[in-house]
Design an enzyme around this catalytic site. Structure first.
Site, PDB file in Angstrom:
ATOM      1  N   PHE A  30     -15.894  17.968   6.341  1.00 57.35           N
ATOM      2  CA  PHE A  30     -16.946  17.347   5.083  1.00 57.35           C
ATOM      3  C   PHE A  30     -17.559  17.946   4.549  1.00 57.35           C
ATOM      4  O   PHE A  30     -18.351  18.433   6.080  1.00 57.35           O
ATOM      5  CB  PHE A  30     -16.361  15.881   5.651  1.00 57.35           C
ATOM      6  CG  PHE A  30     -17.221  14.700   3.788  1.00 57.35           C
ATOM      7  CD1 PHE A  30     -15.756  15.150   2.818  1.00 57.35           C
ATOM      8  CD2 PHE A  30     -18.509  14.741   3.935  1.00 57.35           C
ATOM      9  CE1 PHE A  30     -16.099  13.785   2.094  1.00 57.35           C
ATOM     10  CE2 PHE A  30     -18.870  14.459   2.876  1.00 57.35           C
ATOM     11  CZ  PHE A  30     -17.160  13.659   1.772  1.00 57.35           C
ATOM     12  N   GLU A  66     -14.614  11.634  13.315  1.00 56.01           N
ATOM     13  CA  GLU A  66     -13.523  12.064  14.151  1.00 56.01           C
ATOM     14  C   GLU A  66     -13.902  13.112  15.372  1.00 56.01           C
ATOM     15  O   GLU A  66     -12.903  13.312  16.065  1.00 56.01           O
ATOM     16  CB  GLU A  66     -12.650  12.728  13.242  1.00 56.01           C
ATOM     17  CG  GLU A  66     -11.789  11.659  12.314  1.00 56.01           C
ATOM     18  CD  GLU A  66     -12.272  11.292  10.490  1.00 56.01           C
ATOM     19  OE1 GLU A  66     -12.199  10.452  10.661  1.00 56.01           O
ATOM     20  OE2 GLU A  66     -13.306  12.296  10.297  1.00 56.01           O
ATOM     21  N   CYS A  88     -22.335  17.037   9.078  1.00 56.82           N
ATOM     22  CA  CYS A  88     -22.825  16.928   8.207  1.00 56.82           C
ATOM     23  C   CYS A  88     -22.962  15.979   7.541  1.00 56.82           C
ATOM     24  O   CYS A  88     -21.477  15.518   6.745  1.00 56.82           O
ATOM     25  CB  CYS A  88     -23.362  18.074   6.621  1.00 56.82           C
ATOM     26  SG  CYS A  88     -24.361  18.514   6.130  1.00 56.82           S
ATOM     27  N   ILE A  90     -24.190  13.117   4.165  1.00 47.52           N
ATOM     28  CA  ILE A  90     -25.493  13.364   2.958  1.00 47.52           C
ATOM     29  C   ILE A  90     -25.639  11.698   2.774  1.00 47.52           C
ATOM     30  O   ILE A  90     -24.616  11.108   2.566  1.00 47.52           O
ATOM     31  CB  ILE A  90     -24.884  14.656   2.655  1.00 47.52           C
ATOM     32  CG1 ILE A  90     -25.282  15.756   2.484  1.00 47.52           C
ATOM     33  CG2 ILE A  90     -26.645  14.537   0.835  1.00 47.52           C
ATOM     34  CD1 ILE A  90     -24.603  16.912   1.387  1.00 47.52           C
ATOM     35  N   GLU A  93     -25.094   6.543  -2.243  1.00 51.10           N
ATOM     36  CA  GLU A  93     -25.567   4.859  -3.059  1.00 51.10           C
ATOM     37  C   GLU A  93     -25.093   4.001  -2.153  1.00 51.10           C
ATOM     38  O   GLU A  93     -25.983   2.557  -2.731  1.00 51.10           O
ATOM     39  CB  GLU A  93     -25.608   5.518  -3.796  1.00 51.10           C
ATOM     40  CG  GLU A  93     -25.785   6.113  -4.618  1.00 51.10           C
ATOM     41  CD  GLU A  93     -25.597   6.484  -6.373  1.00 51.10           C
ATOM     42  OE1 GLU A  93     -24.588   5.632  -7.015  1.00 51.10           O
ATOM     43  OE2 GLU A  93     -25.899   7.122  -7.244  1.00 51.10           O
ATOM     44  N   HIS A  96     -22.760   3.896   3.577  1.00 50.66           N
ATOM     45  CA  HIS A  96     -21.266   4.319   4.612  1.00 50.66           C
ATOM     46  C   HIS A  96     -22.236   5.419   4.904  1.00 50.66           C
ATOM     47  O   HIS A  96     -21.995   6.135   6.367  1.00 50.66           O
ATOM     48  CB  HIS A  96     -20.442   4.604   3.559  1.00 50.66           C
ATOM     49  CG  HIS A  96     -18.952   5.780   4.205  1.00 50.66           C
ATOM     50  ND1 HIS A  96     -18.382   5.200   4.985  1.00 50.66           N
ATOM     51  CD2 HIS A  96     -19.062   6.975   4.179  1.00 50.66           C
ATOM     52  CE1 HIS A  96     -17.743   5.633   5.130  1.00 50.66           C
ATOM     53  NE2 HIS A  96     -17.857   7.214   4.710  1.00 50.66           N
ATOM     54  N   ASN A 121     -25.227  17.905  20.118  1.00 50.53           N
ATOM     55  CA  ASN A 121     -25.552  17.604  18.779  1.00 50.53           C
ATOM     56  C   ASN A 121     -26.323  17.767  17.180  1.00 50.53           C
ATOM     57  O   ASN A 121     -27.120  17.911  16.648  1.00 50.53           O
ATOM     58  CB  ASN A 121     -25.908  15.695  19.008  1.00 50.53           C
ATOM     59  CG  ASN A 121     -25.682  14.553  17.275  1.00 50.53           C
ATOM     60  OD1 ASN A 121     -24.686  15.462  16.174  1.00 50.53           O
ATOM     61  ND2 ASN A 121     -25.475  13.226  17.577  1.00 50.53           N
TER      62      ASN A 121
END
Length: 157
Positions: A30, A66, A88, A90, A93, A96, A121
């Site tokens: 992702f 994951e 990553c 980001i 709104e 989550h 990490n």
């Protein structure tokens, strides 16, 4: 014996000698533009630190949540001196962002503690894409250095 100090390290420092190490990397796909850059910087630095290419294993997972599961599977193989988590997240709104950032970070820490295995990490948590881009190379490189230094430190404790 290797002892940690507050000074900066250079690639000639014995704490950063990766020649005898085997390193595993888990990369979230992702935000792939960022995580690909993290992985490239990380692998380049591991090679510069002397880690043989054949001793670097890179696996990819869908996202940051994951990453800990793959780290655990790698830790259970008992063939790695250190692991690296790349991802990553980001801010969006919704809540989550907090959920993914907190749970992935806790999962990475849990695997490290449960298996007494150093895990660098480098799952970025940023407010926006510009911040992620600004950090992608340095954080990938930093993760490689942390993994090598901590593997050497634990080997000597």
């Amino acid at each position: 014996m290797l002892i940690a100090d507050q000074g900066s390290l250079d690639t000639t420092d014995p704490r950063l000698d990766g020649k005898k190490l085997t390193i595993g990397i888990v990369q979230a796909r992702f935000n792939a533009d960022i995580t690909d850059a993290l992985a490239t910087a990380c692998k380049t630095e591991l090679l510069a630190l002397g880690v043989p290419e054949k001793h670097i294993t890179l696996v990819q997972v869908p996202g940051a949540l994951e990453v800990p599961v793959a780290l655990m599977a790698m830790a259970e193989k008992l063939k790695f001196d250190a692991l690296i988590a790349l991802g990553c997240i980001i801010r969006g709104e919704t809540y989550h962002f907090e959920l993914v950032a907190n749970e992935s970070g806790a999962g990475v820490s849990r695997v490290a503690l449960d298996y007494q295995l150093p895990i660098a990490n480098a799952i970025l948590t940023t407010e926006n894409m510009d911040q992620a881009v600004a950090r992608q190379t340095d954080k990938g490189r930093d993760a490689a250095r942390v993994a090598v230094e901590m593997a050497n430190l634990l080997d000597h404790i």
